[in-house]
Scaffold this motif. Structure first.
Motif, PDB file in Angstrom:
ATOM      1  N   ARG A 169      19.072  65.165 -20.688  1.00 43.79           N
ATOM      2  CA  ARG A 169      18.796  65.455 -22.099  1.00 43.79           C
ATOM      3  C   ARG A 169      17.490  66.240 -22.293  1.00 43.79           C
ATOM      4  N   GLU A 197      29.437  67.949 -25.098  1.00 40.25           N
ATOM      5  CA  GLU A 197      29.886  67.476 -26.414  1.00 40.25           C
ATOM      6  C   GLU A 197      30.261  66.001 -26.364  1.00 40.25           C
ATOM      7  N   ASP A 200      27.158  64.120 -26.246  1.00 43.83           N
ATOM      8  CA  ASP A 200      26.247  64.490 -27.326  1.00 43.83           C
ATOM      9  C   ASP A 200      24.882  64.907 -26.776  1.00 43.83           C
ATOM     10  N   LYS A 204      24.492  71.037 -26.182  1.00 44.57           N
ATOM     11  CA  LYS A 204      25.937  71.204 -26.313  1.00 44.57           C
ATOM     12  C   LYS A 204      26.310  72.494 -27.043  1.00 44.57           C
TER      13      LYS A 204
END
Length: 235
Positions: A169, A197, A200, A204
């Motif tokens: 992330r 996606e 999340d 994305k």
């Protein structure tokens, strides 16, 4: 002999630089002063080859090679489960045959899959790690993620890829943008978009943009080498 470095394979070229001709090295090996590893390579008796030294040896064989994919992510601290014996993932522009004595001590897997176009600047997304010398290039997390996606269903299970991507992330989107722009494999773009996606992930939308850029046509369903079903939408 006392001045020779420990933990590294001693090539005939290296020994020659230290005053030992190939003939002399062969004589020393015959009488137990050196241990012959294979053609043109020796080590000191009772010594143990270090991983860093073996990687330096590999990179002395070719300048167009780097540590990538799952291994690079692991070395950057992105991992899922600890493995008993790691397999070092090496990416190369051309096929590279490694000696058995090296791969027995440190298993390696080499591949020549090209997932970027020729316009990507040389060595973009590659850099040395602090615990290695400047010769050993390792994919950054951004490049390693795309290499891992290429390996999905081949050398990495879809479950493993999914678990590793959950820990991505904090990728640098400016670096990822450049790499995505040069991706030339629709599988990588589609899988990046679908997993980003589903999980999340912050990047994305970037993955979606380049998935659409590459097109793709119909839905792609295939059975992978790992025996799993790969079902990718077209974006």
């Amino acid at each position: 002999m006392r001045t020779l470095p420990r933990g590294m394979p001693l090539t005939t070229a290296f020994l020659s630089d230290h005053g030992l001709s190939p003939k002399h090295a062969s004589y020393l090996a015959k009488h137990g002063w050196l241990l012959r590893l294979g053609r043109g390579a020796y080590m000191l008796p009772g010594d143990k080859l270090s991983k860093a030294a073996c990687l330096n040896y590999i990179f002395s064989l070719s300048s167009n090679i780097h540590v990538g994919g799952k291994t690079a992510l692991d070395w950057h601290g992105v991992r899922h489960n600890l493995v008993f014996k790691e397999i070092i993932e090496l990416w190369s522009i051309s096929p590279l045959k490694l000696p058995d004595w090296l791969t027995t001590e440190y298993p390696c897997r080499t591949q020549v899959t090209q997932i970027f176009d020729d316009a990507l600047p040389l060595n973009y997304g590659l850099s040395p790690l602090h615990d290695n010398t400047d010769k050993v290039l390792v994919s950054t997390k951004e490049r390693a993620v795309l290499e891992l996606l290429s390996d999905a269903g081949k050398n990495a299970s879809l479950e493993l890829v999914n678990n590793l991507l959950e820990n991505t992330r904090n990728l640098r989107e400016d670096k990822l943008e450049v790499l995505f722009f040069h991706v030339n494999r629709i599988k990588v773009a589609r899988l990046a978009y679908q997993l980003a996606e589903d999980l999340d992930l912050p990047w994305k939308e970037l993955a979606k943009k380049h998935c659409l850029r590459l097109g793709g046509g119909k839905r792609w369903v295939a059975k992978t080498k790992t025996g799993e079903r790969l079902d990718l939408r077209n974006g």
